[in-house]
Design an enzyme around this catalytic site. Structure first.
Site, PDB file in Angstrom:
ATOM      1  N   ASP A  18      -8.462  -0.134 -26.180  1.00 39.70           N
ATOM      2  CA  ASP A  18      -8.938  -0.228 -24.817  1.00 39.70           C
ATOM      3  C   ASP A  18      -9.249   1.072 -24.155  1.00 39.70           C
ATOM      4  O   ASP A  18      -8.669   2.088 -24.449  1.00 39.70           O
ATOM      5  CB  ASP A  18      -7.788  -0.769 -23.980  1.00 39.70           C
ATOM      6  CG  ASP A  18      -8.061  -2.142 -23.550  1.00 39.70           C
ATOM      7  OD1 ASP A  18      -9.157  -2.592 -23.795  1.00 39.70           O
ATOM      8  OD2 ASP A  18      -7.159  -2.736 -22.982  1.00 39.70           O
ATOM      9  N   PRO A  71       0.816  -1.226   0.000  1.00 39.73           N
ATOM     10  CA  PRO A  71       0.000   0.000   0.000  1.00 39.73           C
ATOM     11  C   PRO A  71       0.848   1.275   0.000  1.00 39.73           C
ATOM     12  O   PRO A  71       0.331   2.354  -0.278  1.00 39.73           O
ATOM     13  CB  PRO A  71      -0.806  -0.106   1.298  1.00 39.73           C
ATOM     14  CG  PRO A  71      -0.742  -1.538   1.689  1.00 39.73           C
ATOM     15  CD  PRO A  71       0.571  -2.050   1.193  1.00 39.73           C
ATOM     16  N   GLU A 111       1.967  -8.704   8.563  1.00 33.35           N
ATOM     17  CA  GLU A 111       1.950  -7.237   8.641  1.00 33.35           C
ATOM     18  C   GLU A 111       2.853  -6.625   7.575  1.00 33.35           C
ATOM     19  O   GLU A 111       2.803  -5.423   7.325  1.00 33.35           O
ATOM     20  CB  GLU A 111       2.386  -6.765  10.027  1.00 33.35           C
ATOM     21  CG  GLU A 111       1.492  -7.254  11.175  1.00 33.35           C
ATOM     22  CD  GLU A 111       0.018  -6.988  10.931  1.00 33.35           C
ATOM     23  OE1 GLU A 111      -0.339  -5.826  10.688  1.00 33.35           O
ATOM     24  OE2 GLU A 111      -0.772  -7.951  10.988  1.00 33.35           O
ATOM     25  N   ARG A 117      -1.790  -9.104 -21.159  1.00 32.39           N
ATOM     26  CA  ARG A 117      -2.678  -8.797 -22.278  1.00 32.39           C
ATOM     27  C   ARG A 117      -2.157  -7.666 -23.164  1.00 32.39           C
ATOM     28  O   ARG A 117      -2.719  -7.400 -24.216  1.00 32.39           O
ATOM     29  CB  ARG A 117      -4.102  -8.525 -21.808  1.00 32.39           C
ATOM     30  CG  ARG A 117      -4.236  -7.468 -20.751  1.00 32.39           C
ATOM     31  CD  ARG A 117      -5.650  -7.402 -20.214  1.00 32.39           C
ATOM     32  NE  ARG A 117      -6.602  -6.995 -21.233  1.00 32.39           N
ATOM     33  CZ  ARG A 117      -6.683  -5.766 -21.736  1.00 32.39           C
ATOM     34  NH1 ARG A 117      -5.870  -4.823 -21.318  1.00 32.39           N
ATOM     35  NH2 ARG A 117      -7.583  -5.483 -22.655  1.00 32.39           N
TER      36      ARG A 117
HETATM   37  C1  4GS Z   1      -1.229  -4.227  -1.203  1.00 35.41           C
HETATM   38  C2  4GS Z   1      -1.894  -3.198  -1.879  1.00 35.41           C
HETATM   39  C3  4GS Z   1      -1.518  -4.711   0.178  1.00 35.41           C
HETATM   40  C4  4GS Z   1      -0.057  -5.198   3.069  1.00 35.41           C
HETATM   41  C5  4GS Z   1      -0.061  -7.480   2.030  1.00 35.41           C
HETATM   42  C6  4GS Z   1      -0.009  -5.851   4.423  1.00 35.41           C
HETATM   43  C7  4GS Z   1      -0.007  -8.050   3.429  1.00 35.41           C
HETATM   44  C8  4GS Z   1      -0.703  -6.114   2.053  1.00 35.41           C
HETATM   45  N1  4GS Z   1      -0.277  -4.664  -1.990  1.00 35.41           N
HETATM   46  N2  4GS Z   1      -1.311  -3.077  -3.061  1.00 35.41           N
HETATM   47  N3  4GS Z   1       0.654  -7.134   4.337  1.00 35.41           N
HETATM   48  N4  4GS Z   1      -2.929  -2.453  -1.471  1.00 35.41           N
HETATM   49  N5  4GS Z   1      -0.579  -5.540   0.719  1.00 35.41           N
HETATM   50  O1  4GS Z   1      -2.533  -4.395   0.753  1.00 35.41           O
HETATM   51  O2  4GS Z   1      -0.332  -3.966  -3.142  1.00 35.41           O
END
Ligand code: 4GS
Length: 225
Positions: A167, A87, A114, A152
């Site tokens: 697209d 994230p 985590e 793709r």
């Molecule tokens: C994401 C996301 C995600 C983060 C995986 C906490 C487990 C998690 N990965 N984009 N640990 N949003 N990863 O939430 O890529």
């Protein structure tokens, strides 16, 4: 294109190996996928890959040892960037997907729990990519999403010449509406222009539709830049 994946759940990738455009890309030899499991790089009899976080708190963190050994093994045969799905990353977009599709090598790093020890990010990760502002249980689905979108676009994949280019998003706006048989469904008719055989008129209509649907549903796509 060679994509290697570092993951504790290699079986999850069967979903894209066995189905869809990613399967076509693999069959055509346009792409290769290989999974590497950090659990195979453990040295204890429990094959531990995670431990409790320093400083306390909930959940577990992926230990740097098995993970870096696994990444370094992959790097022996893949010269591409190490992309960590998280994230904290740059938001995945059409332009990022097409950039990846132009690369010969790529290494995708999937985290669980985590997350991974920060020192792995500092020493091994070239780039972080996020699929959106939400948290999933592991990086595997984000990695599969990226691979699906990339596969793709590969030039060798059939139907690409036109379909990927026409697209949604390749021109920065949303797609026009599509229709197929029957001509009347539940009393709703296919727009007559699509039955006219006038390709110039059809292109015009589709472009107008794409613009108006974008204006209505995603005005930000028209105002940005
Ligand atoms: C994401 C996301 C995600 C983060 C995986 C906490 C487990 C998690 N990965 N984009 N640990 N949003 N990863 O939430 O890529």
């Amino acid at each position: 294109m060679r994509i290697d994946i570092v993951t504790l759940f290699p079986e999850m990738f069967d979903a894209i190996i066995e189905n869809g455009m990613s399967r076509v890309a693999l069959e055509k030899g346009a792409m290769t996928l290989q999974c590497y499991n950090p659990r195979d790089e453990t040295d204890d009899s429990y094959r531990r890959v995670d431990d409790r976080p320093y400083g306390g708190g909930p959940g577990m963190v992926m230990m740097p040892g098995p993970l870096t050994r696994c990444i370094d093994r992959v790097k022996q045969s893949n010269a591409g960037e190490v992309v960590y799905l998280s994230p904290q990353g740059e938001k995945l977009s059409h332009s990022l997907v097409s950039e990846f599709a132009g690369k010969a090598d790529l290494i995708l790093l999937c985290g669980r729990y985590e997350g991974i020890d920060q020192r792995v990010i500092e020493t091994r990760v070239d780039r972080e990519v996020s699929i959106g502002d939400f948290v999933v249980a592991g990086g595997e689905l984000p990695a599969m999403l990226l691979i699906d979108a990339v596969s793709r676009l590969l030039p060798e994949v059939l139907g690409n010449a036109s379909s990927a280019i026409e697209d949604s998003f390749s021109n920065g706006i949303l797609d026009f509406p599509h229709y197929t048989r029957p001509e009347v469904f539940e009393g709703l008719e296919v727009p007559t222009v699509l039955l006219s055989g006038n390709h110039r008129k059809i292109e015009e209509w589709r472009h107008e539709q794409a613009l108006s649907v974008t204006k209505r549903k995603r005005p930000d796509l028209l105002s940005d830049e």
